[in-house]
Design a protein around this motif. Sequence first.
Motif, PDB file in Angstrom:
ATOM      1  N   HIS A  92      36.755  41.771  41.257  1.00  0.00           N
ATOM      2  CA  HIS A  92      36.606  43.185  41.619  1.00  0.00           C
ATOM      3  C   HIS A  92      37.042  44.089  40.476  1.00  0.00           C
ATOM      4  CE1 HIS A  92      35.860  46.396  44.380  1.00  0.00           C
ATOM      5  NE2 HIS A  92      35.892  45.610  45.438  1.00  0.00           N
ATOM      6  N   GLY A  93      36.129  44.939  40.017  1.00  0.00           N
ATOM      7  CA  GLY A  93      36.437  45.933  38.989  1.00  0.00           C
ATOM      8  C   GLY A  93      36.544  47.337  39.535  1.00  0.00           C
ATOM      9  N   GLY A  94      36.403  47.481  40.861  1.00  0.00           N
ATOM     10  CA  GLY A  94      36.501  48.799  41.476  1.00  0.00           C
ATOM     11  C   GLY A  94      35.437  49.749  40.964  1.00  0.00           C
ATOM     12  N   ASP A  95      35.735  51.055  40.984  1.00  0.00           N
ATOM     13  CA  ASP A  95      34.760  52.032  40.503  1.00  0.00           C
ATOM     14  C   ASP A  95      35.038  52.435  39.059  1.00  0.00           C
ATOM     15  OD1 ASP A  95      37.026  53.564  40.788  1.00  0.00           O
ATOM     16  OD2 ASP A  95      36.231  54.821  42.401  1.00  0.00           O
ATOM     17  N   GLY A 113      45.793  46.461  41.885  1.00  0.00           N
ATOM     18  CA  GLY A 113      45.700  47.345  43.039  1.00  0.00           C
ATOM     19  C   GLY A 113      44.471  47.118  43.889  1.00  0.00           C
ATOM     20  N   LEU A 114      43.495  46.386  43.365  1.00  0.00           N
ATOM     21  CA  LEU A 114      42.272  46.088  44.113  1.00  0.00           C
ATOM     22  C   LEU A 114      42.376  44.793  44.916  1.00  0.00           C
ATOM     23  CD1 LEU A 114      39.643  46.925  41.333  1.00  0.00           C
ATOM     24  CD2 LEU A 114      40.357  48.387  43.232  1.00  0.00           C
ATOM     25  N   PHE A 145      33.439  41.405  35.147  1.00  0.00           N
ATOM     26  CA  PHE A 145      33.571  41.741  36.561  1.00  0.00           C
ATOM     27  C   PHE A 145      32.315  41.422  37.368  1.00  0.00           C
ATOM     28  CE2 PHE A 145      36.101  44.588  33.938  1.00  0.00           C
ATOM     29  CZ  PHE A 145      37.377  44.293  34.426  1.00  0.00           C
ATOM     30  N   ASP A 146      32.551  40.824  38.551  1.00  0.00           N
ATOM     31  CA  ASP A 146      31.435  40.525  39.446  1.00  0.00           C
ATOM     32  C   ASP A 146      30.829  41.778  40.046  1.00  0.00           C
ATOM     33  OD1 ASP A 146      30.684  37.801  39.610  1.00  0.00           O
ATOM     34  OD2 ASP A 146      32.580  37.320  40.556  1.00  0.00           O
ATOM     35  N   TYR A 174      30.414  47.951  46.772  1.00  0.00           N
ATOM     36  CA  TYR A 174      30.504  47.585  45.364  1.00  0.00           C
ATOM     37  C   TYR A 174      29.523  46.456  45.008  1.00  0.00           C
ATOM     38  CZ  TYR A 174      34.895  50.202  45.430  1.00  0.00           C
ATOM     39  OH  TYR A 174      35.838  51.183  45.561  1.00  0.00           O
ATOM     40  N   GLY A 175      29.438  45.437  45.851  1.00  0.00           N
ATOM     41  CA  GLY A 175      28.612  44.274  45.539  1.00  0.00           C
ATOM     42  C   GLY A 175      29.353  43.289  44.646  1.00  0.00           C
ATOM     43  N   PHE A 176      28.949  42.012  44.729  1.00  0.00           N
ATOM     44  CA  PHE A 176      29.624  40.956  43.990  1.00  0.00           C
ATOM     45  C   PHE A 176      28.592  39.966  43.430  1.00  0.00           C
ATOM     46  CE2 PHE A 176      32.541  42.761  46.998  1.00  0.00           C
ATOM     47  CZ  PHE A 176      33.704  42.927  46.250  1.00  0.00           C
ATOM     48  N   HIS A 177      29.089  38.861  42.871  1.00  0.00           N
ATOM     49  CA  HIS A 177      28.248  37.846  42.207  1.00  0.00           C
ATOM     50  C   HIS A 177      27.451  38.436  41.052  1.00  0.00           C
ATOM     51  CE1 HIS A 177      28.446  35.484  46.209  1.00  0.00           C
ATOM     52  NE2 HIS A 177      29.312  34.964  45.343  1.00  0.00           N
ATOM     53  N   GLY A 178      27.941  39.553  40.511  1.00  0.00           N
ATOM     54  CA  GLY A 178      27.183  40.229  39.460  1.00  0.00           C
ATOM     55  C   GLY A 178      27.019  39.414  38.199  1.00  0.00           C
ATOM     56  N   LEU A 179      28.004  38.569  37.857  1.00  0.00           N
ATOM     57  CA  LEU A 179      27.869  37.738  36.659  1.00  0.00           C
ATOM     58  C   LEU A 179      26.736  36.736  36.827  1.00  0.00           C
ATOM     59  CD1 LEU A 179      31.658  37.179  36.012  1.00  0.00           C
ATOM     60  CD2 LEU A 179      30.123  38.641  34.687  1.00  0.00           C
TER      61      LEU A 179
END
Length: 372
Positions: A92-95, A113-114, A145-146, A174-179
Motif C-alpha cells: 500500500h502506497g496510499g494516495d 501509518g497505512l 507499490f502495488d 486504491y486497487g492492488f496487484h499493480g506490480l
Amino acid sequence: MTQALLVLNTGSSSVKFRVFALAPGLALLAGGKIEDIGSGASIKANVAGGQATLGALPEVKDHDQAVSLMLDWLDSHNSGWQLVACAHRIVHGGDRYQQATALDEAALDYLAGLTPLAPLHQPHNLAGVALVAARRPGLRHYGCFDTAFHARHQPLFNRYALPDRLFERGIRRYGFHGLSYDWLAHCLRQEYPALAQGKVVAAHLGNGASLCAMAGGASVDTTMGMTALEGLPMGTRCGNLDAGAVFFMVKDLGMALAEAERLLYEESGLKGLSGISNDVKVLLASAEPRARFALDFFALKVAQQVAAMAVSLGGLDALLFTGGIGENAAPIRRQILSHLAFLPPFAHLVIAANEEAAMATEILEGFAKELL
C-alpha cells in the motif's frame, strides 16, 4: 564488478528475492525464496546458469533469521556482482505514491501509518526494509507499490458513495496487484502490440485475486478497493460483502472486531466455502461437494466481474490470466471462459507473473542516474 539490485518481497511466512544486473536487459543473476518461516522452513534458490539449492533449513524462527540466511546465501554464491540497492515490494502506497520512491524515514513513517489498510502485508513488507538495512547499511532502499499502477483512476472509479469528507480522509478505492499488472502491460507492449493498445481485462488469480481493466496499457478500473479485501473471493479472503453483515457479526453475534477481521481475511474465501483448503490444487483433486461448490463460486464471481470490467472499458478485446491459479488451473480458466461465452469474441492469453522484473525495470528507469 557488475552493480546489482536486490528485489525483495517479504511476506507473512516467506522471503522471496531476486538479484538483477543494473544494466539494460536487467540480466537475472540469482534468485530464490525461503518459505514456511516459523514452521519447518526451506530454501529454493539458484544462481543464473548454476545448480539450484534446495532443501530444509535449520530452525528459522522469524524473518530476522530468514533475511540473514538470504544475505549469507547471496554472499556465498556471488559470481562477481556487488549489491548497491534494494527494491522492496510494498503493498500500500496510499494516495502519496504514484511511482517507486526512495525510502527515507519520512516515507517509512507514512507507509507504516497505512498498516490498517493492508494488515496482512504492510508490516512484513516494511520489516524487510529494516532487516536488510541493519545488515547492509550501505545499500539504497526503494519502495515499489502495488497501488501505484491504479493511482491515476478517474473519480468515477476511485470513489465510494460516501460524503466528500471521508474521501478526503483516505476512504477511497486504491486497487492492488499493480506490480503484476504493470508487468502484463509491459509484456503486451513487447509481444502483442496491437492488444496493448486495446481494451484488456487482466485477471491476477492466486491466493489473492483481482481484476484490472486496462485501456492502452493504463489502469482504468480494478476490483480491489481501499483494502485488499474487496472484489473477488480469494484463498482466505471473502471479497465483496454487504457491510451490514459486519455490523450483524459484531452487534448481534457478539464477535469482537478483531475476530470479525480475522474471519474475513483469514478464514473465508475458498477456505471458508470449502471447509477444506484455500489451495486450488487440493480442491480440484477433492471429491467433496463443498470443494466443487467453492470452485464454482469462484469461477462465477470472476466471470461476473470480468463483465463489469468490460463495462468500465466499453468493450473487451482480450482477457489475460496470470498468478498461481490463472497460470496453472486450466479447468478454472475454462469455466470462467464458459460463463463469458455470450460476449462477442475476444482473445484470451496466459502470461506468467513477474512482479520482480517489473520492480527492477521501474528502479532502473527511475533511478539510474543516482545508482550508476
